[in-house]
Design a protein around this motif. Structure first.
Motif, short mmCIF file in Angstrom:
data_model
loop_
_atom_site.label_atom_id
_atom_site.label_comp_id
_atom_site.label_asym_id
_atom_site.label_seq_id
_atom_site.Cartn_x
_atom_site.Cartn_y
_atom_site.Cartn_z
N ALA A 155 1.41 -1.51 -0.04
CA ALA A 155 -0.44 -0.08 -0.05
C ALA A 155 0.59 1.10 0.11
O ALA A 155 2.29 0.80 0.27
CB ALA A 155 -1.12 0.49 1.29
N VAL A 156 0.34 2.45 -0.52
CA VAL A 156 0.49 3.80 -0.34
C VAL A 156 0.11 5.05 0.66
O VAL A 156 -0.66 5.09 0.12
CB VAL A 156 1.39 3.42 -2.09
CG1 VAL A 156 1.92 5.79 -1.92
CG2 VAL A 156 1.83 2.80 -2.86
N PHE A 157 0.92 5.10 1.24
CA PHE A 157 0.32 6.19 1.89
C PHE A 157 1.14 8.11 2.33
O PHE A 157 2.00 7.74 1.54
CB PHE A 157 0.46 5.75 3.60
CG PHE A 157 0.28 4.29 3.88
CD1 PHE A 157 -0.79 4.13 4.79
CD2 PHE A 157 1.19 2.80 4.17
CE1 PHE A 157 -1.57 3.28 5.49
CE2 PHE A 157 0.23 2.00 4.24
CZ PHE A 157 -0.87 1.91 5.16
N ASP A 158 -0.20 8.63 2.52
CA ASP A 158 0.22 10.05 1.99
C ASP A 158 1.02 10.21 3.19
O ASP A 158 1.40 9.58 4.50
CB ASP A 158 -0.93 10.83 2.59
CG ASP A 158 -0.80 11.81 2.58
OD1 ASP A 158 -0.72 12.57 1.26
OD2 ASP A 158 0.16 13.18 3.14
N PRO A 159 2.10 11.14 2.96
CA PRO A 159 3.25 11.40 4.01
C PRO A 159 3.36 12.05 5.12
O PRO A 159 3.92 11.88 5.90
CB PRO A 159 4.19 12.29 2.98
CG PRO A 159 3.42 12.29 1.65
CD PRO A 159 2.36 11.32 1.60
N GLY A 202 -8.53 6.25 5.73
CA GLY A 202 -9.02 7.38 5.41
C GLY A 202 -9.25 6.95 3.52
O GLY A 202 -8.44 6.20 3.11
N GLY A 203 -8.81 8.30 3.38
CA GLY A 203 -9.19 8.73 2.14
C GLY A 203 -6.85 8.78 1.46
O GLY A 203 -6.64 9.46 0.71
N ARG A 204 -6.06 8.84 2.87
CA ARG A 204 -4.61 8.33 2.84
C ARG A 204 -3.73 7.87 2.84
O ARG A 204 -2.73 7.34 3.36
CB ARG A 204 -4.20 9.41 4.40
CG ARG A 204 -5.03 10.73 4.68
CD ARG A 204 -4.28 11.50 5.23
NE ARG A 204 -5.10 11.12 6.48
CZ ARG A 204 -5.91 10.54 7.10
NH1 ARG A 204 -7.41 11.53 6.67
NH2 ARG A 204 -6.34 10.44 8.22
N VAL A 205 -4.38 6.65 1.77
CA VAL A 205 -4.06 5.29 1.56
C VAL A 205 -4.08 4.44 0.45
O VAL A 205 -6.11 5.22 0.55
CB VAL A 205 -3.70 4.25 3.10
CG1 VAL A 205 -5.38 4.26 3.27
CG2 VAL A 205 -2.92 2.97 2.36
N ASP A 211 -12.55 -4.57 -1.16
CA ASP A 211 -13.17 -4.17 0.19
C ASP A 211 -13.00 -3.19 0.48
O ASP A 211 -14.27 -2.74 1.15
CB ASP A 211 -12.77 -5.53 1.22
CG ASP A 211 -13.57 -7.09 0.86
OD1 ASP A 211 -13.74 -6.97 -0.34
OD2 ASP A 211 -12.70 -7.78 1.26
N ILE A 212 -12.31 -2.63 0.61
CA ILE A 212 -12.11 -0.99 1.16
C ILE A 212 -13.06 -0.31 0.40
O ILE A 212 -13.61 0.59 0.56
CB ILE A 212 -10.64 -0.57 0.70
CG1 ILE A 212 -9.79 -1.28 1.89
CG2 ILE A 212 -10.65 0.57 1.26
CD1 ILE A 212 -8.35 -1.39 2.53
N GLN A 213 -13.37 -0.93 -1.03
CA GLN A 213 -14.20 0.30 -2.48
C GLN A 213 -15.71 0.24 -1.62
O GLN A 213 -16.27 1.23 -2.02
CB GLN A 213 -12.98 -0.10 -3.74
CG GLN A 213 -14.35 1.20 -4.71
CD GLN A 213 -13.71 0.43 -6.19
OE1 GLN A 213 -13.48 -0.30 -6.46
NE2 GLN A 213 -14.70 1.13 -6.73
N ALA A 214 -15.86 -0.91 -1.22
CA ALA A 214 -16.66 -1.43 -1.60
C ALA A 214 -17.86 -0.58 -0.17
O ALA A 214 -18.77 -0.68 0.95
CB ALA A 214 -17.45 -2.82 -0.99
N ALA A 215 -16.74 -0.96 0.81
CA ALA A 215 -17.19 -0.42 2.42
C ALA A 215 -17.36 1.19 2.16
O ALA A 215 -17.86 1.97 3.12
CB ALA A 215 -15.45 -0.63 3.61
N ALA A 216 -16.32 1.49 1.43
CA ALA A 216 -16.11 3.09 1.62
C ALA A 216 -17.66 3.79 0.81
O ALA A 216 -18.11 4.95 1.04
CB ALA A 216 -14.93 3.71 0.26
#
Length: 300
Positions: A227-231, A273-276, A287-292
């Protein structure tokens, strides 16, 4: 606790040339007969305690006797003190703090009782944990089965197990035992079991297979996450997985890590939230997309 008292008496004897039974009885809040039995126990353990009769009499360690420092160093004893204090945080009736305070009053104590490490294993749920741990410990010592309602991802069920160990691992408490329903060894999370009861019937202890004694095997990292996270989330990654757990890229902080529990992984990722952005595995990203989408629908 007898072990605490024996360690205390031994420490007092090592600190002083001679002490009396009444002094020890008052210090440890027991009668002289109990002190006499404790001294006999120390002698049986190979510690030469000599009794002096007459005026100025008392008890002392034989001249020339020294504890073998190869058995327990000061650092090791200090570690024991810290561990006992940690267990005291989830014990209903622990006298270790009282005993340590008495021994620590002497500046020449063998071990400094002002242990700088504070361990609190109880967390917010001490009220619920203490009773469970005490009852399970009793069941283990008396080789009695326990029954409880267990809540898990597939629902709930009533279980009956032969308990063998209470384990603190990965920030949570577990009981390890043989589940009579599944006829296999299992770890049960204490905060998921309720209506705990001690059974009347005893069980004959089983031989625990070597592979089942490896409790870390139950927490293997068999799910690989990329995964890629916001700094801005750098401190959270460092807090969870340590310094340099990620790789800095133009898109953000790339984390490649193994997870044990899929549900925990989803919960952890959703907390950002939207930072990953999950790159793999694909089903986790879906699954994350569905949960969102479900969360968004609640507010439409």
């Amino acid at each position: 606790m007898k072990l605490d008292r024996l360690l205390g008496i031994l420490t007092v004897l090592l600190q002083n040339d001679r002490v009396t039974a009444p002094y020890l009885a008052e210090k440890f809040e027991v009668n002289r007969r109990t002190i006499g039995r404790d001294i006999d126990t120390l002698c049986q353990a190979g510690i030469p305690v000599i009794t002096h009769q007459g005026s100025g009499g008392g008890m002392s360690i034989a001249e020339g006797f020294k504890l073998d420092k190869s058995v327990l160093t000061v650092d090791e004893l200090s570690g024991i003190v810290a561990a006992l204090k940690g267990m005291g945080s989830v014990s209903a009736q622990s006298r270790i703090e009282q005993t340590l305070d008495k021994l620590g009053a002497n500046a020449d104590a063998v071990v400094s009782m002002r242990e700088p490490v504070v361990i609190d294993l109880a967390s917010h749920y001490k009220g619920q944990l203490t009773g469970k741990i005490e009852l399970i410990k009793r069941a283990i010592f008396e080789t009695k089965c326990i029954t409880f309602d267990y809540y898990y991802e597939k629902g709930e069920s009533r279980r009956c197990i032969e308990s063998y160990f209470v384990i603190f691992q990965w920030t949570a408490w577990y009981v390890f035992g043989f589940c009579l329903e599944r006829q296999d060894w299992r770890l049960f999370k204490l905060m998921r079991l309720w209506n705990l009861q001690l059974c009347d019937e005893h069980f004959s202890p089983r031989e625990i297979p070597a592979e089942k004694r490896d409790f870390n095997a139950a927490f293997t990292d068999h799910i690989e996450l990329i995964a890629v996270f916001d700094p801005s989330e750098k401190y959270k990654l460092i807090e969870t997985y340590g310094l340099h757990c990620y790789t800095e890229t133009p898109d953000g902080l790339r984390l490649e890590i193994g997870f044990t529990n899929r549900d925990y992984m989803l919960t952890w990722l959703l907390s950002f939230g939207g930072r990953v952005k999950v790159l793999a595995p694909a089903d986790i990203a879906a699954d994350i997309q569905a949960a969102a989408g479900e969360i968004l629908s609640y507010y439409d």
